[in-house]
Design an enzyme around this catalytic site. Sequence first.
Site, short mmCIF file in Angstrom:
data_model
loop_
_atom_site.label_atom_id
_atom_site.label_comp_id
_atom_site.label_asym_id
_atom_site.label_seq_id
_atom_site.Cartn_x
_atom_site.Cartn_y
_atom_site.Cartn_z
N GLY A 26 9.34 -3.89 -6.40
CA GLY A 26 10.02 -4.38 -7.58
C GLY A 26 9.39 -5.00 -8.67
O GLY A 26 9.52 -4.77 -9.92
N ILE A 68 8.17 1.88 0.03
CA ILE A 68 8.84 1.54 -1.42
C ILE A 68 7.91 0.89 -2.56
O ILE A 68 6.98 0.23 -2.22
CB ILE A 68 10.33 1.16 -1.49
N HIS A 82 5.56 -1.86 1.59
CA HIS A 82 5.06 -1.19 0.55
C HIS A 82 3.93 -0.23 0.78
O HIS A 82 3.36 0.46 -0.13
CB HIS A 82 4.66 -2.19 -0.93
N ASP A 92 0.65 -8.97 -3.09
CA ASP A 92 2.00 -8.92 -2.59
C ASP A 92 1.50 -7.91 -1.18
O ASP A 92 1.45 -6.89 -1.57
CB ASP A 92 2.99 -8.18 -3.31
#
Length: 285
Positions: free
Chosen positions: A211, A208, A193, A188
């Site tokens: 998820g 961040i 991120h 990903d």
Amino acid sequence: MPIDAAKALAAEPRTGEISWNSKDVQLYHLGIGAGLPATDLDELRYTLESRLHVLPSFATVAGSGSPGVIKSLSMPGIEVDLARVLHGGQTLTLHRPVPAAGTATATGRIAAVYDKGTAAILVMRTEVADADGPLWTNDAQIFVRGEGGWGGDRGPSAGLDMPAGDPDKTVERPVREDQALLYRLSGDWNPLHADPEFAKLAGFERPILHGLCTYGMTLKAVVDTLLGGFVTRVRSYRTRFAGIVYPGETLRIRMWRQDGAVRVAVSAVERDDAPVLADTVVEHT
């Protein structure tokens, strides 16, 4: 309109071959925090190739995401800004245990498009099968800010009630400062991120955590504590991403036993238990 729901739903599925090996599995496990302590026999199940067990959530990245959220966002009828995209939820259904190495066919399509008024939700379904039959089905719910309002189906909205009583088990899991940088090596590559400037454009003070990294950390906690370490007991796993996690924070994972399932709630300790995962259920044998 950047999202044409009818065109997206009518688009031909995308099919391709994916493959993975034990190194991919080990990297994924390290990316969700496995391997501490490094010589712990229970942790070696996730990190040592000679005794490797595959956590079922590896299916979300096998073959680098098969086909992956970013690739799916380029499908017919969809043209969106990545800075407006958030992962809203994930559902994984296991048809058989995930092997430590394999080659399979992944078929991806848009299964649903929901109009939430100020946003759109895309349900991206990936079905994976090998020569012996179906392996798993992944549904990723993708939240796209600013793309709703065309009068379409709003989709399901009811959440689950919180379980009554105290949790059967509560654990805390630290998120390393470099965890998102390690996890993204499993496929990903969204700059949200990793790139501080991109994160600020998206409205966050800094990058961040993925998820799906929190998703994997949570399933590992459930398997290790309430399922006796047996990864093959997991039958399905679903969650709604209720809030963000910053690398360096601590996850508080609360678990309630139910008949054939474990209900889970995850929060960020340092932000007064701000919700992170909600409506979370691990179904098991």
